[in-house]
Design a protein around this motif. Structure first.
Motif, PDB file in Angstrom:
ATOM      1  N   THR A  62      32.088  46.227  36.903  1.00  0.00           N
ATOM      2  CA  THR A  62      32.308  44.914  37.502  1.00  0.00           C
ATOM      3  C   THR A  62      33.794  44.738  37.797  1.00  0.00           C
ATOM      4  O   THR A  62      34.621  45.564  37.420  1.00  0.00           O
ATOM      5  CB  THR A  62      31.830  43.790  36.561  1.00  0.00           C
ATOM      6  OG1 THR A  62      32.511  43.917  35.317  1.00  0.00           O
ATOM      7  CG2 THR A  62      30.338  43.842  36.356  1.00  0.00           C
ATOM      8  N   LEU A  69      27.799  47.286  36.955  1.00  0.00           N
ATOM      9  CA  LEU A  69      27.190  46.633  38.102  1.00  0.00           C
ATOM     10  C   LEU A  69      26.280  47.641  38.790  1.00  0.00           C
ATOM     11  O   LEU A  69      26.724  48.712  39.199  1.00  0.00           O
ATOM     12  CB  LEU A  69      28.269  46.141  39.069  1.00  0.00           C
ATOM     13  CG  LEU A  69      27.812  45.309  40.247  1.00  0.00           C
ATOM     14  CD1 LEU A  69      27.240  43.979  39.751  1.00  0.00           C
ATOM     15  CD2 LEU A  69      28.963  45.044  41.180  1.00  0.00           C
ATOM     16  N   LYS A  71      23.756  48.094  41.947  1.00  0.00           N
ATOM     17  CA  LYS A  71      23.346  47.512  43.229  1.00  0.00           C
ATOM     18  C   LYS A  71      22.229  48.359  43.818  1.00  0.00           C
ATOM     19  O   LYS A  71      22.283  49.587  43.811  1.00  0.00           O
ATOM     20  CB  LYS A  71      24.511  47.487  44.210  1.00  0.00           C
ATOM     21  CG  LYS A  71      25.612  46.536  43.826  1.00  0.00           C
ATOM     22  CD  LYS A  71      26.702  46.522  44.889  1.00  0.00           C
ATOM     23  CE  LYS A  71      27.814  45.582  44.516  1.00  0.00           C
ATOM     24  NZ  LYS A  71      28.867  45.556  45.538  1.00  0.00           N
ATOM     25  N   ASP A  73      19.722  48.572  47.376  1.00  0.00           N
ATOM     26  CA  ASP A  73      19.618  48.114  48.753  1.00  0.00           C
ATOM     27  C   ASP A  73      18.478  48.871  49.435  1.00  0.00           C
ATOM     28  O   ASP A  73      18.456  50.107  49.396  1.00  0.00           O
ATOM     29  CB  ASP A  73      20.945  48.368  49.473  1.00  0.00           C
ATOM     30  CG  ASP A  73      20.964  47.840  50.882  1.00  0.00           C
ATOM     31  OD1 ASP A  73      20.501  46.710  51.093  1.00  0.00           O
ATOM     32  OD2 ASP A  73      21.439  48.567  51.777  1.00  0.00           O
ATOM     33  N   GLU A  91      18.119  43.269  48.726  1.00  0.00           N
ATOM     34  CA  GLU A  91      19.351  43.602  48.017  1.00  0.00           C
ATOM     35  C   GLU A  91      19.273  43.012  46.609  1.00  0.00           C
ATOM     36  O   GLU A  91      19.015  41.825  46.447  1.00  0.00           O
ATOM     37  CB  GLU A  91      20.564  43.034  48.741  1.00  0.00           C
ATOM     38  CG  GLU A  91      20.732  43.589  50.132  1.00  0.00           C
ATOM     39  CD  GLU A  91      21.787  42.850  50.941  1.00  0.00           C
ATOM     40  OE1 GLU A  91      22.419  43.505  51.767  1.00  0.00           O
ATOM     41  OE2 GLU A  91      21.956  41.636  50.726  1.00  0.00           O
ATOM     42  N   GLU A  93      21.400  42.936  42.822  1.00  0.00           N
ATOM     43  CA  GLU A  93      22.670  43.215  42.156  1.00  0.00           C
ATOM     44  C   GLU A  93      22.535  42.754  40.698  1.00  0.00           C
ATOM     45  O   GLU A  93      22.366  41.576  40.429  1.00  0.00           O
ATOM     46  CB  GLU A  93      23.790  42.450  42.856  1.00  0.00           C
ATOM     47  CG  GLU A  93      25.160  42.822  42.396  1.00  0.00           C
ATOM     48  CD  GLU A  93      26.224  42.157  43.244  1.00  0.00           C
ATOM     49  OE1 GLU A  93      26.953  41.307  42.700  1.00  0.00           O
ATOM     50  OE2 GLU A  93      26.310  42.479  44.439  1.00  0.00           O
ATOM     51  N   THR A 106      20.927  38.938  37.325  1.00  0.00           N
ATOM     52  CA  THR A 106      20.406  39.631  38.503  1.00  0.00           C
ATOM     53  C   THR A 106      20.380  38.659  39.675  1.00  0.00           C
ATOM     54  O   THR A 106      19.871  37.551  39.557  1.00  0.00           O
ATOM     55  CB  THR A 106      18.984  40.168  38.243  1.00  0.00           C
ATOM     56  OG1 THR A 106      19.035  41.127  37.197  1.00  0.00           O
ATOM     57  CG2 THR A 106      18.406  40.829  39.480  1.00  0.00           C
TER      58      THR A 106
END
Length: 129
Positions: A62, A69, A71, A73, A91, A93, A106
């Motif tokens: 982060t 973190l 991610k 997609d 998406e 995260e 989240t």
């Protein structure tokens, strides 16, 4: 009685050492910081190998550098867009605690054609919610 005492001592010492090792163990993440995984989604029901989506997963730290973190997609592409005129973007995260490797937060962004859904989930393990 003489055999019981050495076995008991051995098992006790082994148990204490094992418990101490577990108490000091920290959870290590399964990925390295900055690692990115990219996949291509395909449909194989009708014709073999029709690409319909791109998926990517990114793992890093982060902004403050304490937590992780993750991610995710997913985007539609190719045949799905051209033939069926269906598009989507998803998406996700997630912020993960670096000590216990638990999800803290989240954020989700889901777009399907004109339909847009955003959500945020906050997790509290102390309050169990």
């Amino acid at each position: 009685m003489k055999r019981f005492y050495p076995n008991f001592v051995f098992v006790s010492v082994f148990g204490l050492l094992f418990a101490a090792a577990l108490a000091q163990a920290t959870v290590k993440p399964p990925f390295l910081g900055g690692e990115k995984l990219v996949y291509e989604g395909k449909i194989s029901k009708i014709i073999q190998g029709i690409a319909v989506a791109d998926l990517s997963f990114t793992f890093g730290k982060t902004a403050d550098g304490d937590d992780y973190l993750i991610k995710t997609d997913a985007r539609s592409k190719g045949t799905l867009l051209k033939l069926f005129r269906f598009s989507f973007v998803q998406e996700y995260e997630s912020t993960v605690d670096s000590d216990k490797f638990r999800v803290l937060k989240t954020v989700k962004n889901d777009v399907q054609k004109e339909r847009v859904r955003n959500s945020e989930a906050l997790f509290s393990y102390v309050e169990k919610r």
